[in-house]
Write a protein that holds these residues in place. Structure first.
Motif, short mmCIF file in Angstrom:
data_model
loop_
_atom_site.label_atom_id
_atom_site.label_comp_id
_atom_site.label_asym_id
_atom_site.label_seq_id
_atom_site.Cartn_x
_atom_site.Cartn_y
_atom_site.Cartn_z
N GLN A 1 29.85 40.06 51.16
CA GLN A 1 31.27 40.25 51.43
C GLN A 1 32.09 39.55 50.36
N VAL A 2 33.07 40.26 49.82
CA VAL A 2 33.97 39.71 48.81
C VAL A 2 35.37 39.67 49.40
N GLN A 3 36.00 38.53 49.36
CA GLN A 3 37.39 38.40 49.82
C GLN A 3 38.31 38.28 48.63
N LEU A 4 39.43 38.99 48.70
CA LEU A 4 40.40 39.02 47.62
C LEU A 4 41.76 38.58 48.14
N VAL A 5 42.41 37.68 47.42
CA VAL A 5 43.73 37.19 47.84
C VAL A 5 44.68 37.32 46.66
N LEU A 20 50.86 38.95 38.46
CA LEU A 20 50.10 38.95 39.70
C LEU A 20 48.72 38.30 39.46
N SER A 21 48.26 37.61 40.49
CA SER A 21 46.93 37.01 40.44
C SER A 21 46.13 37.48 41.64
N CYS A 22 44.83 37.56 41.46
CA CYS A 22 43.93 37.93 42.54
C CYS A 22 42.71 37.01 42.46
N ALA A 23 42.58 36.17 43.46
CA ALA A 23 41.45 35.25 43.52
C ALA A 23 40.34 35.87 44.38
N ALA A 24 39.15 35.87 43.86
CA ALA A 24 38.02 36.50 44.54
C ALA A 24 36.99 35.46 44.97
N SER A 25 36.38 35.71 46.13
CA SER A 25 35.28 34.86 46.57
C SER A 25 33.99 35.36 45.98
N GLY A 26 32.94 34.58 46.11
CA GLY A 26 31.63 35.02 45.66
C GLY A 26 31.19 34.33 44.39
N PHE A 29 31.28 36.77 40.47
CA PHE A 29 32.54 37.41 40.07
C PHE A 29 32.43 38.07 38.71
N SER A 30 31.72 37.45 37.80
CA SER A 30 31.65 37.99 36.44
C SER A 30 31.01 39.38 36.41
N GLY A 31 30.29 39.71 37.45
CA GLY A 31 29.64 41.02 37.53
C GLY A 31 30.46 42.07 38.24
N TYR A 32 31.60 41.69 38.79
CA TYR A 32 32.43 42.63 39.53
C TYR A 32 33.29 43.45 38.55
N ALA A 33 33.46 44.71 38.85
CA ALA A 33 34.52 45.49 38.22
C ALA A 33 35.78 45.26 39.05
N MET A 34 36.88 44.96 38.40
CA MET A 34 38.13 44.62 39.11
C MET A 34 39.23 45.60 38.74
N GLY A 35 40.18 45.74 39.65
CA GLY A 35 41.28 46.64 39.36
C GLY A 35 42.52 46.31 40.16
N TRP A 36 43.62 46.86 39.72
CA TRP A 36 44.89 46.79 40.44
C TRP A 36 45.33 48.21 40.76
N TYR A 37 45.75 48.41 42.00
CA TYR A 37 46.30 49.67 42.46
C TYR A 37 47.67 49.38 43.07
N ARG A 38 48.45 50.41 43.27
CA ARG A 38 49.75 50.23 43.92
C ARG A 38 50.07 51.41 44.80
N ASN A 96 41.48 45.17 43.76
CA ASN A 96 40.28 45.91 44.13
C ASN A 96 39.08 45.33 43.39
N ALA A 97 37.97 45.23 44.09
CA ALA A 97 36.72 44.79 43.46
C ALA A 97 35.61 45.76 43.82
N VAL A 98 34.76 46.05 42.87
CA VAL A 98 33.58 46.87 43.12
C VAL A 98 32.36 46.01 42.77
N ALA A 99 31.54 45.78 43.79
CA ALA A 99 30.39 44.90 43.62
C ALA A 99 29.20 45.50 44.35
N TRP A 100 28.12 45.68 43.64
CA TRP A 100 26.88 46.23 44.21
C TRP A 100 27.12 47.55 44.95
#
Length: 115
Positions: A1-5, A20-26, A29-38, A96-100
């Motif tokens: 589970q990944v939490q994003l704030v 904008l900032s987005c802090a991720a748990s886990g 993190f370096s392996g996650y693809a990250m994104g911003w949507y609106r 947004n995060a995409v992980a595994w």
């Protein structure tokens, strides 16, 4: 589970800037693809920008040249620097995060561009 704030939203005048900032748990993190949507009122959620684990970036045509996505793997954080803001940028911005193969979303942060 990944939490994003997400944080950093607010009210800004046209032509102004926000980050904008987005802090991720886990631990990976370096392996996650990250994104911003609106998502603007009455409209579908749309892609703003993405950054891969290898720091390759992509932008929607509407924000290209004005917004910059970046990541700090040491801080488990992804950023969206928004310059030359326009009223049409008003929306709730989601991280947004995409992980595994799974997709995770933050709760969103409101950005309002108005004079």
């Amino acid at each position: 589970q990944v939490q994003l704030v997400e944080s950093g939203g607010g009210l800004v005048q046209p032509g102004g800037s926000l980050r904008l900032s987005c802090a991720a748990s886990g631990s990976f993190f370096s392996g996650y693809a990250m994104g911003w949507y609106r998502q603007a009122p009455g409209k579908q959620r749309e892609l703003v920008a993405t950054i891969s684990s290898g720091a390759r970036t992509k932008y929607s045509d509407s924000v290209k040249g004005r917004f910059t996505i970046s990541r700090d793997n040491a801080k488990n954080t992804v950023y969206l620097q928004m310059n030359s803001l326009k009223p049409e940028d008003t929306a709730v911005y989601y991280c947004n995060a995409v992980a595994w193969g799974y997709e995770y979303w933050g709760q969103g942060t409101q950005v309002t561009v108005s004079s």
